[in-house]
Design a protein around this motif. Structure first.
Motif, short mmCIF file in Angstrom:
data_model
loop_
_atom_site.label_atom_id
_atom_site.label_comp_id
_atom_site.label_asym_id
_atom_site.label_seq_id
_atom_site.Cartn_x
_atom_site.Cartn_y
_atom_site.Cartn_z
N ARG A 60 49.97 52.62 41.14
CA ARG A 60 48.50 52.25 41.44
C ARG A 60 48.26 52.56 42.85
NH1 ARG A 60 48.01 46.34 40.74
NH2 ARG A 60 46.09 46.66 41.22
N ARG A 61 49.07 52.32 43.92
CA ARG A 61 48.82 52.77 45.15
C ARG A 61 48.74 54.17 45.30
NH1 ARG A 61 47.45 49.69 49.69
NH2 ARG A 61 47.95 47.64 49.09
N LEU A 62 49.41 55.03 44.91
CA LEU A 62 49.49 56.55 44.93
C LEU A 62 48.14 56.94 44.16
CD1 LEU A 62 53.16 57.71 43.93
CD2 LEU A 62 51.85 58.08 46.17
N SER A 63 47.58 56.23 43.01
CA SER A 63 46.66 56.65 42.55
C SER A 63 45.24 56.27 43.52
CB SER A 63 46.43 56.17 41.10
OG SER A 63 47.53 56.70 40.11
N GLY A 64 45.40 55.32 43.80
CA GLY A 64 44.25 54.61 44.73
C GLY A 64 44.31 55.03 46.07
N ASN A 65 45.09 55.10 46.82
CA ASN A 65 45.30 55.10 48.31
C ASN A 65 45.15 56.89 48.64
OD1 ASN A 65 46.30 52.63 48.36
ND2 ASN A 65 46.57 52.90 50.39
N ARG A 66 45.86 57.49 47.77
CA ARG A 66 46.30 58.99 47.80
C ARG A 66 44.95 59.64 47.27
NH1 ARG A 66 51.24 61.91 45.44
NH2 ARG A 66 49.82 61.20 43.67
N PRO A 121 39.91 54.92 41.11
CA PRO A 121 39.50 53.51 41.06
C PRO A 121 40.35 52.77 39.98
CG PRO A 121 37.86 54.81 39.64
CD PRO A 121 38.80 55.87 40.30
N GLY A 122 40.87 53.27 38.93
CA GLY A 122 41.71 52.38 38.05
C GLY A 122 40.49 51.61 36.95
N THR A 123 41.14 50.71 36.29
CA THR A 123 40.28 49.99 35.27
C THR A 123 39.42 49.03 36.19
OG1 THR A 123 42.14 48.57 34.76
CG2 THR A 123 41.68 50.38 33.46
N GLY A 124 38.39 48.53 35.82
CA GLY A 124 37.74 47.43 36.67
C GLY A 124 37.90 46.12 35.70
N LEU A 183 39.93 37.62 40.03
CA LEU A 183 40.99 38.42 40.61
C LEU A 183 42.46 37.98 40.03
CD1 LEU A 183 41.86 40.69 42.32
CD2 LEU A 183 41.77 39.16 44.28
N PRO A 184 42.91 36.69 40.05
CA PRO A 184 44.10 36.45 39.48
C PRO A 184 44.30 37.00 38.16
CG PRO A 184 43.28 34.46 40.98
CD PRO A 184 42.12 35.62 40.81
N THR A 185 43.17 36.70 37.41
CA THR A 185 43.29 36.65 35.94
C THR A 185 43.24 38.39 35.52
OG1 THR A 185 41.96 35.06 35.26
CG2 THR A 185 41.87 36.32 33.84
N TYR A 186 42.51 38.97 36.53
CA TYR A 186 42.37 40.46 36.26
C TYR A 186 43.89 40.96 36.69
CZ TYR A 186 41.89 45.32 38.06
OH TYR A 186 42.00 46.77 38.42
N LEU A 187 44.42 40.79 37.52
CA LEU A 187 45.79 41.24 38.05
C LEU A 187 46.92 40.72 37.07
CD1 LEU A 187 45.87 40.38 41.85
CD2 LEU A 187 45.61 42.56 40.76
N THR A 188 46.88 39.56 36.44
CA THR A 188 47.66 39.03 35.53
C THR A 188 47.63 40.05 34.33
OG1 THR A 188 47.77 36.86 36.31
CG2 THR A 188 48.30 37.27 33.96
N ARG A 189 46.40 40.30 33.88
CA ARG A 189 46.09 41.14 32.69
C ARG A 189 46.77 42.57 32.80
NH1 ARG A 189 42.22 44.83 31.65
NH2 ARG A 189 41.03 44.18 33.07
N ILE A 190 46.17 43.28 33.90
CA ILE A 190 46.69 44.54 34.16
C ILE A 190 48.25 44.71 34.36
CG2 ILE A 190 44.11 45.45 34.89
CD1 ILE A 190 45.28 45.57 37.72
#
Length: 272
Positions: free
Chosen positions: A53-59, A63-66, A73-80
């Motif tokens: 995710r860091r390579l895909s986003g920073n470099r 954007p990844g999935t929304g 935010l906590p629910t989103y992070l837990t899900r993905i």
């Protein structure tokens, strides 16, 4: 804030992780960890997810999935995170280890070309509401990798990767959660408390009020009204909620202003 440059530590932390993973048999890969429902292989997959995710986003600017509708935010992070871990159960431990070996240096290169004093790619919400400098975002990511490695080591009763050089930056990064922990504790300007971490990776810091907020510093404090002292193992586990606040307080020595000490030992350095 106390600026840190943890970028040289990523290869060292990763070397310790890969050396550990390379020594495991199939039963050890399946050992449950403190992360609910996750075995050693799942925590490893989560680390790999962070790399990708860091390579895909920073470099790459991907954007990844929304967020789903109404998702916090906590629910989103837990899900993905869970979605990735579930998918990686199709892959062998060797494949995951190979991917970490391949992608780790690529991520190091991203950090090396990042201006540490510029704006962060991802703000560190637990360190405050202001714009996060890149160095703190990078340090937060280092703590993520280090803590997950320790969770694997705990599950396997295989200590390591905890030398002062590798561990102290984790502790200092986590202490940046203290101003947020104290933000509802309004005190006159100059009021201070000390936070001492014992152990080879420890030290002593001051948190000083400006009348509206708090600042973390290594400078000696004058009007000190409270103090917390806890060992290095307790601090990182508290900040990442490997133990409860009550367990941490039982292990700590608290002196002075009860409200300040109570708030300080609520510090939280993860999204929860």
């Amino acid at each position: 804030m106390l600026p840190l440059d943890v970028r040289p530590l990523f290869p060292r932390e990763r070397h310790a992780l890969l050396e550990l993973l390379g020594s495991l048999d199939s039963a050890q890969w399946a050992t449950p960890t403190v992360c609910p429902g996750w075995a050693v292989r799942d925590v490893t997959a989560h680390i790999l997810n962070d790399y990708m995710r860091r390579l895909s986003g920073n470099r790459d600017g991907h954007p990844g999935t929304g967020f789903a509708a109404g998702e916090s935010l906590p629910t989103y992070l837990t899900r993905i995170n869970d979605e990735f871990v579930q998918a990686m159960r199709q892959c062998s431990p060797q494949t995951m280890t190979d991917l970490l070996t391949l992608l780790g240096p690529q991520l190091d290169a991203v950090w090396a070309t990042t201006n540490p004093t510029g704006p962060a790619y991802l703000d560190v919400s637990w360190a405050g509401d202001t714009t996060t400098p890149a160095w703190l975002d990078i340090a937060r990511e280092y703590t993520e990798f280090w803590v997950h490695q320790q969770q694997i080591r705990d599950a396997l009763a295989h200590p390591g990767a905890d030398s002062p050089a590798l561990m102290q930056p984790v502790l200092v990064t986590f202490l940046h959660a203290l101003p947020v922990a104290l933000r509802n504790q309004v005190r006159p300007p100059g009021t201070a408390m000390t936070f001492e971490i014992t152990g080879p990776a420890g030290g002593q810091w001051s948190i000083i009020s400006d009348g509206t907020g708090w600042d973390l510093t290594t400078a000696p404090a004058g009007n000190t009204v409270a103090s917390v002292r806890m060992d290095q193992d307790t601090l990182w586990r508290l900040a990442s909620r490997g133990i409860t606040t009550e367990q941490a307080r039982q292990r700590a020595h608290l002196h002075g202003d009860h409200a300040l000490n109570h708030a300080a030992t609520n510090l939280l350095a993860i999204v929860a």
